[in-house]
Enzyme design. Structure first.
Site, PDB file in Angstrom:
ATOM      1  N   LYS A 186       0.228  -1.214  -0.677  1.00  0.00           N
ATOM      2  CA  LYS A 186       0.153  -0.337  -0.114  1.00  0.00           C
ATOM      3  C   LYS A 186       0.773   1.385   0.157  1.00  0.00           C
ATOM      4  CE  LYS A 186      -3.850  -1.443   0.251  1.00  0.00           C
ATOM      5  NZ  LYS A 186      -4.076  -3.637  -0.342  1.00  0.00           N
TER       6      LYS A 186
HETATM    7  C1  LIG Z   1      -9.520  -2.594  -1.865  1.00  0.00           C
HETATM    8  C2  LIG Z   1      -8.778  -3.404  -0.814  1.00  0.00           C
HETATM    9  N1  LIG Z   1      -9.705  -3.359   1.074  1.00  0.00           N
HETATM   10  C3  LIG Z   1      -9.318  -4.282   1.945  1.00  0.00           C
HETATM   11  C4  LIG Z   1      -7.503  -4.416   1.860  1.00  0.00           C
HETATM   12  C5  LIG Z   1      -7.624  -5.183   3.583  1.00  0.00           C
HETATM   13  O1  LIG Z   1      -6.285  -4.389   3.864  1.00  0.00           O
HETATM   14  P1  LIG Z   1      -5.300  -5.667   5.163  1.00  0.00           P
HETATM   15  O2  LIG Z   1      -4.457  -6.229   4.440  1.00  0.00           O
HETATM   16  O3  LIG Z   1      -4.713  -3.751   5.000  1.00  0.00           O
HETATM   17  O4  LIG Z   1      -6.941  -6.067   5.195  1.00  0.00           O
HETATM   18  C6  LIG Z   1      -7.303  -4.600   0.513  1.00  0.00           C
HETATM   19  C7  LIG Z   1      -5.789  -5.002   0.573  1.00  0.00           C
HETATM   20  O5  LIG Z   1      -5.252  -5.400  -0.244  1.00  0.00           O
HETATM   21  C8  LIG Z   1      -7.913  -3.928  -0.560  1.00  0.00           C
HETATM   22  O6  LIG Z   1      -7.122  -3.937  -1.408  1.00  0.00           O
END
Ligand SMILES: Cc1ncc(COP(=O)(O)O)c(C=O)c1O
Length: 383
Positions: A186
């Protein structure tokens, strides 16, 4: 791993992060403590909100789960979201005891289509979870108007959208909650990590308690230098707190968030200019009066127009030592959701078409101009 393999979305870690992690390790305080508090303050300042409105957690998935619980929706209530998202968006809805309902995306913006949201509303609908896909803001005027008209909670999935703005307002500040990811790929990377931004500080406080077992005081406030303090368990929470080791990375990553966006924007522009005459789809330019976070650069590759299919393209890029991603196969392509909800991918044709053609190519601020050129030449040679 082969040294010249271009890792898709490799994080850009500098000496500042390394020194801060080392200082954290040497400090004797690794868990949730002063560095998490500072990261929260810095994040709140970046977003222009009060520090009481944010709570750091260990992932965006956790942020969404806790936000949905803190939103106080009725058990089983319907929550409308996009089929073009990571599984975590839908899983968080399910984990909160709610019912996911999908509304198709706009084929150009790839964001949830407000008209499709309207069409999906039933008497059981209580929330909307828009995802600012690739860092491009959703149509928040229309989404918030729908939410107001039907009395719905809005929880923005801002995993791609730390720097995103819509008509001068920052992503994550439109809805009741905004949820951010600091996963390795990210725009701000802490390894694993997330942030909840709540409009109402009381909801943020509840989210903070829910993210640490439902305890009224975190460890820093129990074992810190002010002496031991008792805590009380006030509800049945989760174990979702962020550690100071993660925040040590986040503090310095956040300090460079704008600089890194500039670099990704330049690479994004270079790709756009280079691919105009190729038989592939390229992302729509950002709308006026919006600010794109340039989190992903996606091309649409289909066997009808190109020399190879999307999956062959992914394989051929790997063969050229270039990492790729797919964002995303549409949610109803996955067997779990088909079996549980009887969903068929064809019910959301725009997300289906994008999911079967899309390929994300490297967009890390770490890429050198030479790396970018190598990616461009590979795409040109293959399609
Ligand atoms: C659109 C979206 N929502 C939620 C997430 C979940 O994030 P995390 O890995 O920090 O839980 C991601 C991660 O890849 C994502 O791309």
């Amino acid at each position: 791993m082969n040294k010249d393999f271009l890792v898709f979305a490799a994080p850009d870690i500098h000496d500042d992060e390394i020194a801060e992690v080392e200082a954290c390790l040497r400090s004797g305080w690794l868990g949730t403590g002063p560095r998490v508090a500072r990261f929260e303050q810095d994040f709140a300042a970046y977003k222009g909100v009060d520090p009481t409105q944010v709570a750091a957690v260990n992932s965006c998935t956790a942020a969404m789960h806790v936000s949905m619980v803190a939103a106080g929706l009725d058990p089983g209530a319907e929550v409308i979201t996009t089929p073009l998202t990571f599984c975590a968006t839908v899983n968080a809805i399910i984990h909160a005891g709610l019912t996911p309902v999908l509304a198709d995306v706009d084929p150009v913006t790839m964001n949830i289509d407000p008209a499709a949201i309207e069409a999906a509303i039933t008497p059981r609908t209580q929330a909307i979870v828009p995802v600012h896909f690739a860092g491009r803001p959703c149509d928040m005027d229309r989404i918030m108007a729908i939410a107001r008209k039907h009395g719905l909670v809005v929880i923005e999935d801002c995993a791609h959208a730390i720097e995103t703005e819509y008509k001068g307002r920052k992503a994550g500040t439109f809805g009741d909650f905004g949820c951010f990811s600091f996963y390795v790929t990210k725009n701000v990377a802490t390894g694993e990590g997330g942030m909840i931004l709540a409009r109402d500080p009381e909801k943020a406080a509840r989210a903070r308690v829910l993210a640490l077992h439902g305890m009224s005081k975190d460890a820093w406030h129990r074992f810190g230098d002010k002496g031991y303090k008792h805590y009380q368990v006030v509800e049945c929470g989760f174990k979702y707190n962020m550690m100071d080791i993660q925040a040590a990375l986040g503090i310095h990553q956040l300090a460079r968030v704008e600089q890194n966006r500039e670099r990704r924007m330049a690479i994004w522009g270079r790709y756009q200019a280079s691919f105009t005459s190729l038989p592939i789809g390229t992302p729509a330019e950002p709308d006026d009066d919006t600010r794109h976070a340039y989190h992903l650069y996606t091309v649409q590759v289909s066997g009808d127009r190109c020399r190879l299919s999307r999956d062959e393209f992914l394989e051929a890029m790997t063969g050229r030592r270039i990492g790729t991603g797919v964002h995303y196969l549409s949610i109803p392509e996955h067997p779990y959701y088909q079996q549980r909800f009887n969903w068929k991918p064809e019910q959301w044709p725009n997300a289906l078409a994008i999911g079967r053609r899309t390929a994300s190519i490297p967009l890390s601020p770490r890429l050198s101009d030479g790396d970018v050129e190598r990616v461009i030449q590979a795409v040109k040679a293959l399609v």
